[in-house]
Design a protein around this motif. Sequence first.
Motif, mmCIF file in Angstrom:
data_model
loop_
_atom_site.group_PDB
_atom_site.id
_atom_site.type_symbol
_atom_site.label_atom_id
_atom_site.label_comp_id
_atom_site.label_asym_id
_atom_site.label_seq_id
_atom_site.Cartn_x
_atom_site.Cartn_y
_atom_site.Cartn_z
ATOM 1 N N ASN A 1 0.838 -1.213 0.000
ATOM 2 C CA ASN A 1 0.000 0.000 0.000
ATOM 3 C C ASN A 1 0.865 1.252 0.000
ATOM 4 O O ASN A 1 0.601 2.203 -0.731
ATOM 5 C CB ASN A 1 -0.920 0.039 1.220
ATOM 6 N N ALA A 2 1.904 1.227 0.875
ATOM 7 C CA ALA A 2 2.777 2.397 0.998
ATOM 8 C C ALA A 2 3.394 2.726 -0.362
ATOM 9 O O ALA A 2 3.457 3.893 -0.762
ATOM 10 C CB ALA A 2 3.858 2.134 2.043
ATOM 11 N N LYS B 1 2.172 1.656 -3.304
ATOM 12 C CA LYS B 1 1.097 1.917 -4.272
ATOM 13 C C LYS B 1 0.544 3.341 -4.131
ATOM 14 O O LYS B 1 0.275 4.010 -5.110
ATOM 15 C CB LYS B 1 -0.013 0.894 -4.029
ATOM 16 N N TYR C 1 -13.844 -0.542 1.822
ATOM 17 C CA TYR C 1 -13.783 0.920 1.878
ATOM 18 C C TYR C 1 -12.532 1.429 1.170
ATOM 19 O O TYR C 1 -11.424 0.986 1.444
ATOM 20 C CB TYR C 1 -13.815 1.407 3.332
ATOM 21 N N ARG C 2 -12.755 2.347 0.280
ATOM 22 C CA ARG C 2 -11.627 2.939 -0.437
ATOM 23 C C ARG C 2 -11.797 4.442 -0.419
ATOM 24 O O ARG C 2 -12.905 4.954 -0.500
ATOM 25 C CB ARG C 2 -11.588 2.468 -1.895
ATOM 26 N N ASP D 1 -10.863 6.429 -2.623
ATOM 27 C CA ASP D 1 -11.103 6.915 -3.969
ATOM 28 C C ASP D 1 -11.792 5.821 -4.784
ATOM 29 O O ASP D 1 -11.193 5.198 -5.656
ATOM 30 C CB ASP D 1 -9.734 7.275 -4.588
ATOM 31 N N GLY E 1 -7.698 -1.241 -6.720
ATOM 32 C CA GLY E 1 -7.720 -1.946 -5.427
ATOM 33 C C GLY E 1 -9.134 -2.410 -5.111
ATOM 34 O O GLY E 1 -10.093 -1.927 -5.714
ATOM 35 N N GLY F 1 -10.283 -2.649 -1.748
ATOM 36 C CA GLY F 1 -10.731 -2.164 -0.429
ATOM 37 C C GLY F 1 -10.771 -3.296 0.588
ATOM 38 O O GLY F 1 -11.376 -3.166 1.654
ATOM 39 N N LEU F 2 -10.118 -4.412 0.268
ATOM 40 C CA LEU F 2 -10.143 -5.552 1.193
ATOM 41 C C LEU F 2 -8.864 -5.651 2.017
ATOM 42 O O LEU F 2 -8.874 -6.195 3.123
ATOM 43 C CB LEU F 2 -10.299 -6.858 0.409
ATOM 44 N N GLY F 3 -7.748 -5.105 1.488
ATOM 45 C CA GLY F 3 -6.439 -5.312 2.112
ATOM 46 C C GLY F 3 -6.402 -4.926 3.580
ATOM 47 O O GLY F 3 -6.030 -5.743 4.435
ATOM 48 N N LEU F 4 -6.780 -3.685 3.909
ATOM 49 C CA LEU F 4 -6.693 -3.243 5.307
ATOM 50 C C LEU F 4 -7.708 -3.968 6.210
ATOM 51 O O LEU F 4 -7.437 -4.206 7.390
ATOM 52 C CB LEU F 4 -6.872 -1.724 5.399
HETATM 53 P P1 ADP Z 1 -7.057 -1.213 -1.674
HETATM 54 O O1 ADP Z 1 -5.678 -0.799 -1.553
HETATM 55 O O2 ADP Z 1 -7.212 -2.501 -2.383
HETATM 56 O O3 ADP Z 1 -7.957 -0.156 -2.132
HETATM 57 P P2 ADP Z 1 -6.907 -1.372 1.174
HETATM 58 O O4 ADP Z 1 -7.873 -1.953 2.156
HETATM 59 O O5 ADP Z 1 -5.574 -1.903 1.235
HETATM 60 O O6 ADP Z 1 -7.563 -1.520 -0.251
HETATM 61 O O7 ADP Z 1 -6.864 0.183 1.435
HETATM 62 C C1 ADP Z 1 -8.039 0.892 1.562
HETATM 63 C C2 ADP Z 1 -7.894 2.305 1.149
HETATM 64 O O8 ADP Z 1 -7.031 2.974 2.070
HETATM 65 C C3 ADP Z 1 -7.221 2.490 -0.162
HETATM 66 O O9 ADP Z 1 -8.128 2.445 -1.218
HETATM 67 C C4 ADP Z 1 -6.569 3.829 -0.006
HETATM 68 O O10 ADP Z 1 -7.494 4.806 -0.372
HETATM 69 C C5 ADP Z 1 -6.254 3.946 1.434
HETATM 70 N N1 ADP Z 1 -4.845 3.667 1.730
HETATM 71 C C6 ADP Z 1 -4.313 2.489 2.117
HETATM 72 N N2 ADP Z 1 -3.003 2.597 2.343
HETATM 73 C C7 ADP Z 1 -2.666 3.890 2.087
HETATM 74 C C8 ADP Z 1 -1.481 4.627 2.135
HETATM 75 N N3 ADP Z 1 -0.307 4.107 2.497
HETATM 76 N N4 ADP Z 1 -1.517 5.951 1.806
HETATM 77 C C9 ADP Z 1 -2.698 6.505 1.446
HETATM 78 N N5 ADP Z 1 -3.841 5.845 1.355
HETATM 79 C C10 ADP Z 1 -3.856 4.554 1.681
#
Ligand code: ADP
Length: 803
Positions: free
Chosen positions: A690-691, A693, A736-737, A739, A748, A750-753
């Motif tokens: 994520n960092a 991306k 949740y995303r 954007d 993405g 929105g599942l990773g976190l």
């Molecule tokens: P995804 O990356 O697949 O969208 P995640 O659950 O990993 O889903 O992240 C959710 C949302 O959190 C992302 O869509 C992004 O908007 C935000 N996000 C996550 N990591 C970061 C980061 N390091 N810097 C800024 N925004 C982030």
Amino acid sequence: MTNILLVDDRPENLLALEAILEPLEQKLLYAHSGEEALRQLLRHDVAVILLDVQMPLLDGFETAELIKQRERTRHIPIIFVTAISKEEEHVFRGYSAGAVDYVFKPFNPDVLRSKVAVFIELYSKTEQLQEQAELLKEQELADLRRESEERYRFLAEAQPDQIWTATPNGELDYVNQRVLDYFDTSFSEHVAAGWLDVIHPDDLPHTLKGWQQALETGASYENELRLRRAVDDSYRWHLTRAIAMRDRDGEIVKWFGSNTDIDDRKSAEEGQRFLVEAGATLGSSLDYRATLAALAKMAVPRIADWVRVDIVEDGKLHTLAVEHVDERKIELAFELGRRYPEDPEATQGPPVVLRTGKSELMTEISEERLSQLAVDDLHLELVRELGFQSYMGVPLVARKRTLGVISFVSAESGRHYGPNDLALAEELARRASTAIENAQLYREVEERAQAARVLETVADGVFLVDVQGVVRLWNRAAEAITKLPRADVVGRRLTDEVLPGCRDLSISIPVAGTPGPATATTFPLELDGEERWLSISGVAFDEGTVYAFRDLTEERALEQIRQDLVSTVSHELRTPLAAIYGSALTLARDDLELEEAMHEKLLEVIVEESTRLADIVNDLLLASQLDADRLAIHVEPCDAQALAASVLDAARTHLPAGTRVSFDPGQDDVPYVVADEGQLRQVLTNLVDNAVKYSPDGGDVRVRLQTAGKYVRFTVADEGLGIPPAEQGRIFEKFYRLDPDMTGGIGGTGLGLYICRELVRRVHGRIWVEANDARGSDFHVEIPAAPEPSTGQNRRKRARASA
Ligand code: ADP
């Protein structure tokens, strides 16, 4: 013969007097001095005294004075005999000394004799008179005695009680008319028969003992016993009292006794006692069948020789309990009930009581009545065997409904019920009815309370609106969902003022006529400034309508999420698919001569995008496993430093240009962590990915490790897009995303976190994000540190690594 006392100091004078008085034929007593005269008077009654005046020592006057001083001798006439003192003064002294006459010597014997004779006559007359007076007195006394006896007998006859008297040895010598009436006997018959025949056999021993004791000691006698009344052969309780009358010497001359009828008082007392005990039994159980059976048991033999309790079931009387003094007859009584069930149209007995709701009293069950009652000969025989004497039937009435009948029958005891007994039975039935009613009420209240408790605990909001449109009930869930406290709603009409947006509620909510699956309507209500979606339906009943509703806001949000998923996932899947499809199509074209490098590139795209597709599918799978809580974890101490280092090594292999990664392993003694190694790796990989991306313009991505109390903290810091504070909590939600429309061009799901949060939570760790000074984000993950030994191992490992 009366005594004449002659007093003279000279014997010749005494002789002379003797000669004169001889012919009077009275007894002559002699005294030669005043003293001797006094002595003679002590010994004898004397009619007259002839007293010589001149005597030595005590002269006649002095002697007379002494005689007059004594009560017993004062009245004896004294005739002074003197030779000299004819002078007036002398004579006066003699009279004042009590003389009745003076005789001067020489005296005429005839005169003296006749004078003495007069006194003798007087004396004997007085004697006679006295005797007569005595006789008279005795007669008067006898009259008086008779009169007083008549008076007390008169008194005795006027008494409402039975009165009797007895000789000192206890034989009856008088009874008043009440006794004769009660036992329907004559005095002589009664005396001949004695009490034994009329006393209840059970009371005989203590009665005889007590009476015998009284006769022996003379102490007053008191006893309670049952005496048989001739008119109906019933035994009635009496209080017997007797006291002994004694003469002056303390000898018993008579016993006076009374028998007071205390049957009414006693049965009232007994009734009261019984009612109190019955009350305790009635209050002891809420099972009215058990209570009534216990009651029947209590009533035998105190009220009846047998008791039957019938209760109404399906409009008919059913025997609930039968009790009989003689246990062997209980079966007979049941048998009777089975063989000859009560005819509901019967003209006497329990059916009548049931029909009329009024009690029935049969003081006497005549033979004629019995045969009326009996259906056939066998029935009559059975009934006869039970020996019915008297009957009472009382209704059990609760809330104006007759629930049953209690029948009391006297048999062996020979008891005949009267109005007092009926009053007692009615009171008993009344209390039993109250107990039944209470039990029913209690049950209802319990049921209601239970229903209320259920209503309070259900998750659905429930409220009741009465026919006037006023809210009568508003349960806890209703409070929680609407945030409207009960006090603000109950007792009011549901208007827009109370519940904004509910104006059309009553017309738009579907209301079913009977409970069952109702069709609910869903509509939005403005609650506490928020829009909430409620699904509501109602059921009408006599007193109003019950509504049930639930908050569908969350479900709607989920529904929204689901829709989001479909669009996100389909978009995310379509992108790699499009790339794969495009590459494959290009490779398949015959008309195009592809250079080797191009060929390679297209194949690379296919491999990369396939991997991405596989990743997305893996995430979806993992998320659904987490949702269902079906993910297995293997927790063990893992080396945090080694793990973080390897994650970074992997990331370095595909870093975009302009992005750098670095690792700060922290102090030497960073302990091991307790986690599932594979899952922790996934969390860290995710954060690092994520960092990278979300740093589209490149920059530094730093991974730091440090000890934080009982935790080991991993921090992934970037210099990327950053996350507004309001969104920092929400990015961990599923799908949740920041954007969602991907205008920023970063794909993405929105599942990773969400996956990170769930995995960390499962090993009792925590994850959060905060903004950093580089306008990027710091993601922190804390995982519980392993206990000491692992730390040592940790050091050894690290030592080896650095070597
Ligand atoms: P995804 O990356 O697949 O969208 P995640 O659950 O990993 O889903 O992240 C959710 C949302 O959190 C992302 O869509 C992004 O908007 C935000 N996000 C996550 N990591 C970061 C980061 N390091 N810097 C800024 N925004 C982030």
